[in-house]
Design an enzyme around this catalytic site. Structure first.
Site, short mmCIF file in Angstrom:
data_model
loop_
_atom_site.label_atom_id
_atom_site.label_comp_id
_atom_site.label_asym_id
_atom_site.label_seq_id
_atom_site.Cartn_x
_atom_site.Cartn_y
_atom_site.Cartn_z
N HIS A 1 0.88 -1.17 0.00
CA HIS A 1 0.00 0.00 0.00
C HIS A 1 0.92 1.22 0.00
CE1 HIS A 1 -4.07 1.50 0.44
NE2 HIS A 1 -3.73 2.28 1.44
N LYS B 1 -10.27 6.13 -3.64
CA LYS B 1 -9.33 7.19 -3.28
C LYS B 1 -7.96 6.78 -3.79
CE LYS B 1 -7.53 8.47 1.33
NZ LYS B 1 -7.93 9.11 2.60
N LYS C 1 -3.84 7.43 -3.80
CA LYS C 1 -2.77 8.03 -3.00
C LYS C 1 -1.73 8.60 -3.94
CE LYS C 1 -3.86 7.23 1.27
NZ LYS C 1 -3.91 8.34 2.23
N ASP D 1 -5.64 11.67 -2.29
CA ASP D 1 -5.06 12.10 -1.02
C ASP D 1 -3.57 12.33 -1.24
OD1 ASP D 1 -4.37 12.62 1.57
OD2 ASP D 1 -5.12 10.72 2.41
N GLU E 1 -7.62 15.69 -0.98
CA GLU E 1 -7.38 15.62 0.47
C GLU E 1 -5.97 16.07 0.81
OE1 GLU E 1 -8.53 11.80 2.01
OE2 GLU E 1 -7.41 12.04 3.87
N ASP F 1 -7.22 16.70 6.47
CA ASP F 1 -7.00 15.47 7.24
C ASP F 1 -5.93 15.70 8.30
OD1 ASP F 1 -6.79 12.96 8.28
OD2 ASP F 1 -5.88 12.02 6.52
N LYS G 1 -11.40 11.38 12.40
CA LYS G 1 -10.84 10.09 12.79
C LYS G 1 -10.85 10.02 14.30
CE LYS G 1 -7.90 9.80 8.70
NZ LYS G 1 -6.56 9.64 8.09
N GLU H 1 -14.24 5.95 4.78
CA GLU H 1 -13.19 5.12 4.17
C GLU H 1 -12.83 3.99 5.13
OE1 GLU H 1 -9.88 7.86 3.60
OE2 GLU H 1 -9.51 7.97 5.75
C1 MUC Z 1 -5.01 8.95 5.18
O1 MUC Z 1 -4.11 9.74 5.09
O2 MUC Z 1 -6.14 9.35 4.95
C2 MUC Z 1 -6.78 6.43 4.65
C3 MUC Z 1 -6.95 5.61 3.60
C4 MUC Z 1 -5.69 5.16 3.20
O3 MUC Z 1 -5.41 4.42 2.26
O4 MUC Z 1 -4.76 5.73 3.99
C5 MUC Z 1 -5.41 6.44 5.00
C6 MUC Z 1 -4.74 7.55 5.63
MG MG Z 2 -5.64 11.37 4.47
#
Ligand code: MUC
Ligand code: MG
Length: 374
Positions: free
Chosen positions: A21, A166, A168, A197, A223, A248, A272, A326
């Site tokens: 991941h 989502k 990254k 994000d 994000e 976040d 969170k 999420e």
């Molecule tokens: C984050 O930064 O939001 C949430 C989903 C994911 O894949 O990582 C997280 C952390």
């Molecule tokens: Mg995040």
């Protein structure tokens, strides 16, 4: 007779992920959970979880530090406290330790789990009741490979498990990230929502370039594009673009929420429980967002089942949760330490309905995956 807190155990648990991941700040091949077991004088046990991402790369608390904080400072302060008074116990912890929200969140979850079990009700009932029995849950595509991400999304859409994805980004050059995101959005079209994000990886100029291109590609939300300290930059970006900007890392508790709202720094708040020091802190943070007209989103620290379901009990009580959640953490893990893993179907997470969290630890799995196993 008073029911008091007895022993508190914090256990480091290392679980493999189903695939690598990749986030801007870390590549995860495994996840470390801190599982808390809180035993009370009436024989009831509450469980909780504190989990973060990539050691110290997401925030100020590491799994090892959380365990040390609980063992050395928080557990001794709770010993002998009234186990039925969760607010009272948390107030005691607030006096003993500043910050350390993740550690406090795990303990609050365990206290709430124990008290709800004692009363024979689901945890959300103790919080005042659920507004919704299920929660929309997105999935993060983060294999690091565009084609693999598209295949993963297609499979999950076909299985009716997720219809929001989502991505990254923030590891590569802005243009490469935008090409990756655009290819995925083009492949999925209107069949799925796609968000990104950046995990604080861009400076303001990179963010301005990147967000303009992402907006043109039809991305639904961006994000945390810039570092958590740079709230003025976040506010300028939120004012400049139509695509919603989500806070976040820069949002922990209600005080941050007030500041972000006053600055107009975010359209959406990623809530969170760990960042807010527990479910009640998260609910107070949500209330500020609500009052300021900011949309809400149920975030994750990629917790296992215990932390994920704790968050779900909190999120399901929120009247307004425009961006869903999420809460997919358990699905990223090859295995878990509970007897029954959470249920996901029709694009939603379904809450268990037993007392407390509605979960039981699997003693064999816990013994197998704990870091200090004999
Ligand atoms: C984050 O930064 O939001 C949430 C989903 C994911 O894949 O990582 C997280 C952390
Ligand atoms: Mg995040």
């Amino acid at each position: 007779m008073n029911i008091t807190v007895g022993s508190v155990e914090a256990i480091l648990v290392d679980l493999p992920t189903i695939r690598a991941h990749q986030l801007a700040m870390a590549t995860m091949q495994r996840q470390t959970l801190v599982i808390v077991r809180l035993r009370c004088s009436d024989g009831v046990e509450g469980i909780g979880e504190a989990t973060t991402i990539g050691g110290l790369s997401y925030g100020d608390e590491s799994p090892e530090g959380i365990k040390l904080t609980i063992d050395t400072y928080l557990a001794p302060a709770l010993a002998g406290a009234d186990a039925t008074n969760v607010h009272g116990a948390m107030h005691t912890l607030a006096k003993v330790a500043r910050g350390n929200r993740f550690a406090k969140s795990a303990l609050e979850t365990a206290l709430l789990d124990a008290q709800a079990k004692r009363l024979g009700v689901p945890l959300h009932t103790l919080l005042g009741g659920a507004v919704r029995p299920t929660l929309p849950a997105l999935w993060t595509l983060a294999s690091g490979d565009t084609m693999r991400d598209i295949e993963e999304a297609e499979r999950l859409l076909a299985e009716r498990r997720h219809n929001t994805f989502k991505l990254k980004i923030g590891r590569r050059a802005v243009r490469d990230d935008v090409a990756h995101v655009s290819a995925i959005k083009r492949a999925l079209g209107d069949r799925a929502r796609v968000t990104v994000d950046v995990n604080q990886a861009w400076n303001e100029a990179e963010a301005a370039t990147g967000i303009a291109m992402l907006e043109a590609a039809g991305i639904d939300l961006v994000e945390q594009p810039v570092p958590r300290e740079q709230r003025a930059a976040l506010a300028r970006l939120a004012a400049r673009f139509v695509v919603p900007i989500m806070a976040d890392e820069t949002l922990c508790g209600p005080e941050d929420a007030v500041d972000l709202a006053r600055l107009g720094a975010a359209d959406v708040f990623a809530l969170k429980i760990a960042k807010s020091g527990g479910i009640h802190g998260m609910l107070r943070t949500a209330a500020v967002g609500d009052a300021a007209g900011i949309a809400l989103y149920g975030g994750t620290m990629l917790e296992g089942s215990v932390g994920t379901i704790a968050a779900a009990h909190g999120f399901c009580t929120l009247p307004q949760l425009a961006w869903g959640t999420e809460l997919f953490g358990p699905l990223l893990l090859k295995d878990d330490v509970v007897t029954q893993r959470p249920a996901y179907r029709d694009f939603e997470l379904h809450l268990p309905d037993g007392p407390g969290l509605g979960l039981m630890l699997d003693e064999d799995k816990l013994a197998f995956y704990r870091r200090d196993r004999a």
